[in-house]
Design a protein around this motif. Structure first.
Motif, PDB file in Angstrom:
ATOM      1  N   LEU A  55       0.846  -1.396  -0.027  1.00  0.00           N
ATOM      2  CA  LEU A  55       0.371  -0.582  -0.315  1.00  0.00           C
ATOM      3  C   LEU A  55       0.612   1.265  -0.022  1.00  0.00           C
ATOM      4  N   CYS A  56       1.362   1.250   0.751  1.00  0.00           N
ATOM      5  CA  CYS A  56       2.784   2.823   0.765  1.00  0.00           C
ATOM      6  C   CYS A  56       3.445   2.485  -0.230  1.00  0.00           C
ATOM      7  N   ALA A  57       3.913   1.325  -0.761  1.00  0.00           N
ATOM      8  CA  ALA A  57       4.477   1.455  -2.143  1.00  0.00           C
ATOM      9  C   ALA A  57       3.519   1.904  -3.751  1.00  0.00           C
ATOM     10  N   ILE A  58       1.921   1.353  -2.984  1.00  0.00           N
ATOM     11  CA  ILE A  58       0.590   1.944  -3.625  1.00  0.00           C
ATOM     12  C   ILE A  58       1.291   4.188  -4.114  1.00  0.00           C
ATOM     13  N   ALA A  59       1.547   4.244  -2.932  1.00  0.00           N
ATOM     14  CA  ALA A  59       1.321   5.404  -2.985  1.00  0.00           C
ATOM     15  C   ALA A  59       2.597   6.424  -2.936  1.00  0.00           C
ATOM     16  N   ALA A  60       3.782   5.565  -3.041  1.00  0.00           N
ATOM     17  CA  ALA A  60       4.896   6.139  -3.768  1.00  0.00           C
ATOM     18  C   ALA A  60       5.249   6.522  -5.114  1.00  0.00           C
ATOM     19  N   ALA A  61       4.427   5.292  -5.381  1.00  0.00           N
ATOM     20  CA  ALA A  61       4.799   5.365  -6.754  1.00  0.00           C
ATOM     21  C   ALA A  61       3.090   6.370  -7.455  1.00  0.00           C
ATOM     22  N   LEU A  62       3.151   6.128  -7.320  1.00  0.00           N
ATOM     23  CA  LEU A  62       1.365   6.819  -7.673  1.00  0.00           C
ATOM     24  C   LEU A  62       1.908   8.292  -7.778  1.00  0.00           C
ATOM     25  N   ALA A  63       2.476   8.347  -6.943  1.00  0.00           N
ATOM     26  CA  ALA A  63       2.664   9.984  -6.318  1.00  0.00           C
ATOM     27  C   ALA A  63       4.020  10.671  -7.149  1.00  0.00           C
ATOM     28  N   ALA A  64       4.874   9.562  -7.729  1.00  0.00           N
ATOM     29  CA  ALA A  64       5.563  10.274  -8.022  1.00  0.00           C
ATOM     30  C   ALA A  64       5.185   9.622  -9.930  1.00  0.00           C
ATOM     31  N   THR A  65       4.290   9.372 -10.448  1.00  0.00           N
ATOM     32  CA  THR A  65       3.770   9.164 -11.613  1.00  0.00           C
ATOM     33  C   THR A  65       3.258  10.579 -11.759  1.00  0.00           C
ATOM     34  N   ILE A 103       3.753   1.836 -14.816  1.00  0.00           N
ATOM     35  CA  ILE A 103       3.674   0.036 -14.808  1.00  0.00           C
ATOM     36  C   ILE A 103       3.904  -0.727 -13.411  1.00  0.00           C
ATOM     37  N   ALA A 104       4.974   0.456 -12.485  1.00  0.00           N
ATOM     38  CA  ALA A 104       4.648  -0.167 -11.032  1.00  0.00           C
ATOM     39  C   ALA A 104       3.803   0.618 -10.412  1.00  0.00           C
ATOM     40  N   SER A 105       2.712   1.033 -10.417  1.00  0.00           N
ATOM     41  CA  SER A 105       1.637   1.410  -9.631  1.00  0.00           C
ATOM     42  C   SER A 105       0.566   0.633 -10.189  1.00  0.00           C
ATOM     43  N   GLY A 106       0.404  -0.849 -11.283  1.00  0.00           N
ATOM     44  CA  GLY A 106      -0.474  -0.576 -12.012  1.00  0.00           C
ATOM     45  C   GLY A 106       0.104  -2.547 -11.414  1.00  0.00           C
ATOM     46  N   VAL A 137      12.351  -7.656 -10.162  1.00  0.00           N
ATOM     47  CA  VAL A 137      11.800  -7.076 -12.061  1.00  0.00           C
ATOM     48  C   VAL A 137      11.449  -5.506 -11.270  1.00  0.00           C
ATOM     49  N   MET A 138      10.611  -5.216 -10.562  1.00  0.00           N
ATOM     50  CA  MET A 138      10.337  -4.151 -10.726  1.00  0.00           C
ATOM     51  C   MET A 138      11.720  -3.222 -10.102  1.00  0.00           C
ATOM     52  N   VAL A 139      12.084  -3.847  -8.631  1.00  0.00           N
ATOM     53  CA  VAL A 139      13.073  -2.850  -8.215  1.00  0.00           C
ATOM     54  C   VAL A 139      13.923  -2.397  -9.210  1.00  0.00           C
ATOM     55  N   ALA A 140      14.293  -3.253  -9.883  1.00  0.00           N
ATOM     56  CA  ALA A 140      15.279  -2.553 -11.353  1.00  0.00           C
ATOM     57  C   ALA A 140      14.234  -1.696 -12.229  1.00  0.00           C
ATOM     58  N   LEU A 141      13.225  -1.354 -12.470  1.00  0.00           N
ATOM     59  CA  LEU A 141      12.591  -1.002 -13.431  1.00  0.00           C
ATOM     60  C   LEU A 141      12.304   0.285 -12.610  1.00  0.00           C
ATOM     61  N   THR A 142      11.781   0.439 -11.758  1.00  0.00           N
ATOM     62  CA  THR A 142      12.460   1.525 -11.068  1.00  0.00           C
ATOM     63  C   THR A 142      13.538   2.499 -10.631  1.00  0.00           C
ATOM     64  N   THR A 143      14.266   1.194  -9.942  1.00  0.00           N
ATOM     65  CA  THR A 143      15.894   2.042  -9.792  1.00  0.00           C
ATOM     66  C   THR A 143      16.695   2.492 -11.066  1.00  0.00           C
ATOM     67  N   ALA A 144      15.851   2.208 -12.138  1.00  0.00           N
ATOM     68  CA  ALA A 144      16.161   3.076 -13.414  1.00  0.00           C
ATOM     69  C   ALA A 144      15.718   3.517 -14.039  1.00  0.00           C
ATOM     70  N   ALA A 145      14.113   4.086 -13.296  1.00  0.00           N
ATOM     71  CA  ALA A 145      13.457   5.225 -14.145  1.00  0.00           C
ATOM     72  C   ALA A 145      13.853   6.555 -13.460  1.00  0.00           C
ATOM     73  N   ALA A 146      14.834   5.771 -11.526  1.00  0.00           N
ATOM     74  CA  ALA A 146      14.317   6.551 -10.858  1.00  0.00           C
ATOM     75  C   ALA A 146      16.711   7.857 -11.020  1.00  0.00           C
TER      76      ALA A 146
END
Lengths: 207, 207
Positions: A55-65, A103-106, A137-146
């Protein structure tokens, strides 16, 4: 009288230990059961923590998006030919950032039911392994984006004299601040994903 | 003669199954032992694969570090005041790339003994969990380095008209090609790290 009692007493412990086995047996079984339930409870606690972290990660990823996606700044002056405007889709890295965090949020929303399965059935291995693989995979994706966005934001703030890339944040100050905020949110999401992988591994491990 | 033989034969199986229990017992034990060893062997196979993958990751990370670290290009023309030269430390992102990949290489070399412990003792949980945690961090580190460098290399190749950042790869073509090669090597290292995390999780999981 005392001597015979003593000789009786010496035999009593032996008899007790022989006949007492059937009495002790249920106690032992009960203990094992309790330990087994404690183990299940421990795994369930990890699964509940996993759910809350998602739930926390959803909040963070949505906030970033949303922060990155809605950021644009129009400067108050303009020439005859064009207006000075900065938006996230001016830079392909920021577009990638928005897509990756979306993608991470979804994925996080879709993973919630699987996380609930982990709470209801703490001993199921397959679901947890699936979540672990997707989380890596999501660790890699969000780290790459950030980190890609960080590299660009750093350039935008400081510029680079060696390559003649001027800093643009003097003009587009609000834009740069929003983008930096989005990057921080995405980094938080990446850190939570790393923790989720660790939690899944702990829940998977044999005792 | 034939009839009596048949009546004898019908009793033989019953007698065998009753008296044969003590004969079958050792066979059953042997089977269980074999399965137990097969489980250990399966874990050992994963551990050996883990070791080989670590060697590949060392090669990839070292290649990324040295390629980026030794890349520099001096243009054949120069003005009165300065010579046109490109080196990895002109851009802070590339310096981070070199440092991150050097850290990953060093960690991988240090992790080899722990990987060997995993081969010798496939059932030890602590070492494998330690490797898993460090591998997750390394996934993030190498991915961050690779994607940040990718963002900058993309800029160097294409430039960006919105921010007035010119492409520099027309002049520094060899430099850009070396840097792109280093980025690919780092991405391979990141992918291997992701696979290592998955292997550790599989080795950790209960059957």
């Amino acid at each position: 009288m005392d001597a015979t009692k003593k000789s009786d007493e010496t035999t009593i412990p032996i008899r007790e230990s022989k006949s007492g086995k059937s009495n002790y047996a249920p106690t032992i079984v009960a203990t094992t059961k309790a330990t087994d339930e404690a183990k299940g409870g421990w795994r369930r606690g990890v699964a509940i923590f996993d759910f809350i972290l998602r739930l926390c990660a959803i909040a963070a990823a949505l906030a970033a998006t949303t922060t990155m996606g809605t950021t644009e700044q129009t400067l108050p002056f303009f020439t005859q030919f064009f207006q000075f405007q900065a938006s996230y889709d001016d830079l392909p890295t920021f577009s990638f950032f928005v897509i990756a965090n979306a993608i991470a949020s979804g994925y996080l929303v879709l993973s919630l039911p699987f996380s609930i399965v982990g709470i209801v059935r703490p001993h199921v291995v397959g679901v947890r392994l699936l979540l672990l693989i997707c989380d890596i995979v999501m660790v890699a994706l969000t780290t790459a984006a950030a980190s890609a966005a960080t590299a660009i934001v750093y350039l935008a703030h400081n510029g680079n004299t060696n390559t003649n890339w001027p800093a643009i944040c003097q003009q587009f100050n609000d834009f740069c601040q929003s983008v930096s905020g989005a990057v921080v949110a995405s980094l938080i999401a990446a850190a939570i994903f790393m923790f989720l992988v660790l939690l899944s591994a702990i829940a998977l491990k044999r005792n």
